[in-house]
Design an enzyme around this catalytic site. Structure first.
Site, PDB file in Angstrom:
ATOM      1  N   CYS A 123      -1.081   0.926 -17.176  1.00 36.93           N
ATOM      2  CA  CYS A 123      -1.683  -0.155 -16.377  1.00 36.93           C
ATOM      3  C   CYS A 123      -2.030  -1.200 -17.367  1.00 36.93           C
ATOM      4  O   CYS A 123      -2.301  -1.954 -16.886  1.00 36.93           O
ATOM      5  CB  CYS A 123      -2.740   0.293 -15.771  1.00 36.93           C
ATOM      6  SG  CYS A 123      -2.960   1.942 -14.465  1.00 36.93           S
ATOM      7  N   CYS A 167      -4.942   8.758 -14.109  1.00 39.85           N
ATOM      8  CA  CYS A 167      -4.502   7.711 -13.555  1.00 39.85           C
ATOM      9  C   CYS A 167      -4.612   6.516 -11.778  1.00 39.85           C
ATOM     10  O   CYS A 167      -3.450   8.064 -12.209  1.00 39.85           O
ATOM     11  CB  CYS A 167      -3.511   6.328 -14.765  1.00 39.85           C
ATOM     12  SG  CYS A 167      -3.162   5.307 -13.343  1.00 39.85           S
ATOM     13  N   HIS A 211      13.085  -3.445 -11.387  1.00 36.94           N
ATOM     14  CA  HIS A 211      14.228  -2.359 -10.429  1.00 36.94           C
ATOM     15  C   HIS A 211      13.863  -2.947  -9.334  1.00 36.94           C
ATOM     16  O   HIS A 211      13.797  -4.585  -9.254  1.00 36.94           O
ATOM     17  CB  HIS A 211      13.413  -1.039 -10.932  1.00 36.94           C
ATOM     18  CG  HIS A 211      12.203  -1.031 -10.284  1.00 36.94           C
ATOM     19  ND1 HIS A 211      11.234  -1.524  -9.427  1.00 36.94           N
ATOM     20  CD2 HIS A 211      11.006  -0.177 -11.277  1.00 36.94           C
ATOM     21  CE1 HIS A 211       9.899  -1.175  -9.706  1.00 36.94           C
ATOM     22  NE2 HIS A 211       9.219  -1.684 -10.604  1.00 36.94           N
ATOM     23  N   CYS A 231      -5.894   3.252 -19.821  1.00 36.25           N
ATOM     24  CA  CYS A 231      -3.795   3.215 -18.928  1.00 36.25           C
ATOM     25  C   CYS A 231      -3.205   2.719 -19.336  1.00 36.25           C
ATOM     26  O   CYS A 231      -3.215   0.953 -19.163  1.00 36.25           O
ATOM     27  CB  CYS A 231      -3.730   4.183 -17.131  1.00 36.25           C
ATOM     28  SG  CYS A 231      -2.595   4.220 -17.075  1.00 36.25           S
ATOM     29  N   LYS A 270       5.896   5.130  -4.856  1.00 34.08           N
ATOM     30  CA  LYS A 270       5.655   3.909  -4.955  1.00 34.08           C
ATOM     31  C   LYS A 270       7.285   3.695  -5.959  1.00 34.08           C
ATOM     32  O   LYS A 270       6.712   4.723  -6.991  1.00 34.08           O
ATOM     33  CB  LYS A 270       4.754   3.318  -5.930  1.00 34.08           C
ATOM     34  CG  LYS A 270       5.041   1.981  -6.024  1.00 34.08           C
ATOM     35  CD  LYS A 270       3.892   1.585  -7.299  1.00 34.08           C
ATOM     36  CE  LYS A 270       4.237   0.362  -7.862  1.00 34.08           C
ATOM     37  NZ  LYS A 270       2.838   0.342  -9.376  1.00 34.08           N
TER      38      LYS A 270
HETATM   39  N1  MSP Z   1       2.991  -7.824 -16.007  1.00 31.84           N
HETATM   40  C1  MSP Z   1       2.014  -7.461 -15.521  1.00 31.84           C
HETATM   41  C2  MSP Z   1       1.978  -8.561 -14.743  1.00 31.84           C
HETATM   42  C3  MSP Z   1       0.896  -9.530 -15.048  1.00 31.84           C
HETATM   43  S1  MSP Z   1       0.527 -11.163 -13.787  1.00 31.84           S
HETATM   44  C4  MSP Z   1      -0.117 -12.452 -14.799  1.00 31.84           C
HETATM   45  C5  MSP Z   1       2.193  -6.853 -14.488  1.00 31.84           C
HETATM   46  N2  MSP Z   1       4.222  -6.641 -14.491  1.00 31.84           N
HETATM   47  S2  MSP Z   1       5.126  -5.306 -13.598  1.00 31.84           S
HETATM   48  O1  MSP Z   1       6.059  -5.020 -14.207  1.00 31.84           O
HETATM   49  O2  MSP Z   1       4.450  -3.834 -13.899  1.00 31.84           O
HETATM   50  O3  MSP Z   1       5.264  -5.735 -12.418  1.00 31.84           O
HETATM   51  C6  MSP Z   1       4.516  -5.905 -11.047  1.00 31.84           C
HETATM   52  C7  MSP Z   1       4.518  -6.641 -10.209  1.00 31.84           C
HETATM   53  O4  MSP Z   1       6.725  -6.157 -10.125  1.00 31.84           O
HETATM   54  C8  MSP Z   1       4.470  -6.321  -8.995  1.00 31.84           C
HETATM   55  O5  MSP Z   1       3.149  -6.815  -8.818  1.00 31.84           O
HETATM   56  C9  MSP Z   1       5.448  -6.942  -7.894  1.00 31.84           C
HETATM   57  O6  MSP Z   1       5.343  -7.728  -7.604  1.00 31.84           O
HETATM   58  C10 MSP Z   1       6.533  -5.903  -8.543  1.00 31.84           C
HETATM   59  N3  MSP Z   1       6.989  -4.821  -7.817  1.00 31.84           N
HETATM   60  C11 MSP Z   1       6.767  -3.889  -8.922  1.00 31.84           C
HETATM   61  N4  MSP Z   1       6.938  -2.637  -8.291  1.00 31.84           N
HETATM   62  C12 MSP Z   1       7.378  -2.874  -6.827  1.00 31.84           C
HETATM   63  C13 MSP Z   1       7.189  -2.192  -5.997  1.00 31.84           C
HETATM   64  N5  MSP Z   1       7.795  -0.624  -5.779  1.00 31.84           N
HETATM   65  N6  MSP Z   1       7.631  -2.746  -4.463  1.00 31.84           N
HETATM   66  C14 MSP Z   1       7.357  -4.128  -4.410  1.00 31.84           C
HETATM   67  N7  MSP Z   1       6.820  -4.449  -5.525  1.00 31.84           N
HETATM   68  C15 MSP Z   1       6.405  -4.164  -7.193  1.00 31.84           C
HETATM   69  O7  MSP Z   1       1.884  -6.433 -13.954  1.00 31.84           O
END
Ligand code: MSP
Length: 506
Positions: free
Chosen positions: A129, A143, A18, A126, A294
């Protein structure tokens, strides 16, 4: 010249990407491009996190094997990088066999060091997460990040002695006050460390979809440990040669606050244990929010960036996100906001400036840029150009992406005011040739400078502006040493073209 190794988080493939994922990748790309402009040796890494409970569950729900599911989803994440025009040097998948072998070797080092022991884990988990929780961490039993109930878990696990690293971590923070930026995130992570760290489980006994623990193949490595190790692992096999000594440690791990603790606490402790240098900086940007919440699949309010990018291009998307939201803070985004900023700033301010300048030089001077009336330093725009260059440089060095753009935009607006002040159409009518020449040269030079300053943010726009100025676009013309006032040669022929940013009818 230095080196610059920048990473995004590796994204979970449990669901489609997204706008939040596109935001982090686009922001990392701005930094990678800026450092290439400086002449740094750059490595920009992104990829996907494919193991773990939630990916396995997503596959089961779709009636696929985790492999099939991951193979399908990874295409969409690669597409995000492509669509936002990211110049990543590699795309890692945690299911790459080289990564799996690397994780095992890394973990074996931690084990051999005596930092891993066996124990029974009893507690809450969770899976959204992929994190362990205590009752105290929950909000109304749910969570805090996903608002979903965690599940009770009890199993034999391997534990990492995180507690043994508490003092060393705190010392590292104190000795490196810019280890985590912005400052409030540094304070948050440090205070978490100072409250006391408990050892963490780093394996799972019941899960199959993961990398086998090297000394006990009945267990798989906890997905977060597997994922964090992607950063050095990628360097070891992205090219034929091992790039570790060339790029390690990372200059910047970029992410949002959801994964700060994993990167700010667990990751440095694991690196210390395995004998690696720590990353230089972690930059924590904020959340993009839709309607105040978020954006997350679990919350069901996702925004797909593809339609916007397909319709208007990667540059307006990158521009909008980085301009609308102060980098490092949360901010609300949406389609209406996109359209109004696009019209006000891209179509009216930047696009018009270019088309007016080109058409006036064509009309009054047969498309050839005339000479200024004096030395470039004496131009009324020289000081403001220098200020824009300084602000952009200092901000980009400091990961302040919205600040850099603000500095550049101050200059865009100055150029538009300059057109109004000088009123070249009046100068033409009055036959003030020297003054008119000066006006036109200043405007064309202003645009050339903008193309250099905007390159990292809006690479295609920068290229299009240079093309209109008959300046060959390419790495030399956008090098940071071209970010100096006064370089445009009189006689340069300008090209007329369609509007860069056609207005969006709202
Ligand atoms: N797989 C883990 C990360 C492992 S890194 C060694 C993960 N993945 S995730 O798909 O959930 O991605 C999280 C990251 O996506 C956030 O830290 C951010 O960089 C980005 N974002 C996800 N949602 C977001 C928003 N709504 N706004 C901004 N960034 C966002 O966590």
């Amino acid at each position: 010249m230095g080196k610059f190794f920048i990473t995004t988080p590796i994204y979970y493939v449990n669901d489609v990407p997204h706008i939040g994922h596109a935001y982090t990748t686009a922001a990392a790309d701005v930094l990678a491009r800026f450092h290439r402009q400086l002449g740094d040796d750059v490595f920009f890494l992104t990829g996907t996190d494919e193991h773990g409970n939630k990916v396995e569950q997503a596959a089961v729900e779709r009636g696929l094997t985790p492999w099939q599911h991951a193979d399908e989803m990874v295409v969409k994440f690669k597409e995000v990088a492509e669509k936002v025009n990211a110049t990543n040097d590699f795309f890692i998948r945690t299911t790459d066999p080289q990564h799996e072998a690397y994780v095992q070797a890394f973990l074996q080092k931690v084990y051999d060091r005596g930092d891993i022991y066996e124990n029974t884990y009893t507690g809450l988990y969770c899976s959204a997460c992929e994190a362990y929780y205590t009752e105290d961490n929950l909000v109304d039993g749910l969570c805090p990040d996903h608002g979903t109930p965690p599940v009770h878990m009890e199993e034999k696990n391997y534990f990492f002695k995180l507690s043994a690293y508490q003092d060393r971590l705190a010392r590292h923070y104190k000795e490196h006050p810019d280890f985590i930026q912005p400052r409030h995130r540094y304070n948050e992570a440090l205070s978490f460390i100072e409250q006391g760290l408990a050892d963490i489980s780093i394996s799972r006994a019941t899960l199959k979809w993961g990398i086998p623990v090297p000394w006990d193949e009945s267990q798989v490595v906890y997905v977060w440990v597997d994922a964090l190790i992607n950063y050095p692992s990628a360097l070891s096999y992205a090219r034929d040669e091992d790039l570790t000594s060339r790029f390690w440690p990372p200059s910047c791990h970029l992410m949002a606050q959801d994964i700060l603790k994993f990167h700010g606490i667990i990751w440095p402790a694991l690196l210390m244990s395995a004998g690696y240098e720590l990353p230089e900086h972690l930059f924590i940007h904020g959340y993009l929010k839709l309607g105040g919440e978020k954006i997350s699949k679990t919350r069901g309010n996702v925004m797909d960036p593809f339609p916007l990018i397909e319709q208007y291009g990667a540059d307006p998307f990158r521009f909008y996100c980085l301009r609308e939201v102060s980098f490092g803070q949360d901010g609300v985004v949406g389609e209406d906001g996109f359209k109004s900023r696009y019209n006000a700033e891209l179509a009216n301010e930047l696009g018009n400036l270019l088309s007016r300048t080109v058409s006036m030089v064509s009309k009054y001077r047969d498309a050839a840029v005339p000479a200024p009336s004096g030395p470039a330093e004496a131009s009324p725009l020289a000081a403001e150009a220098a200020a824009a260059i300084d602000v952009a440089y200092a901000s980009l060095q400091d990961f302040n992406l919205s600040g850099g753009l603000e500095g550049i935009w101050t200059f865009v607006r100055r150029l538009n005011r300059f057109v109004e002040e000088r009123a070249p159409w009046k100068q033409a009518k009055a036959g003030e040739n020297v003054a008119l020449n000066d006006t036109l040269w200043n405007l064309a030079e202003g645009l050339r400078l903008l193309a250099v300053l905007l390159h990292a943010y809006m690479p295609s726009t920068s290229e299009a502006i240079l093309e209109r100025l008959s300046i060959e676009s390419g790495t030399t013309t956008v090098k940071w040493d071209q970010a100096r006032w006064g370089l445009l040669e009189p006689g340069t022929v300008l090209m007329v073209g369609p509007p860069l940013f056609p207005r969006i009818e709202v």
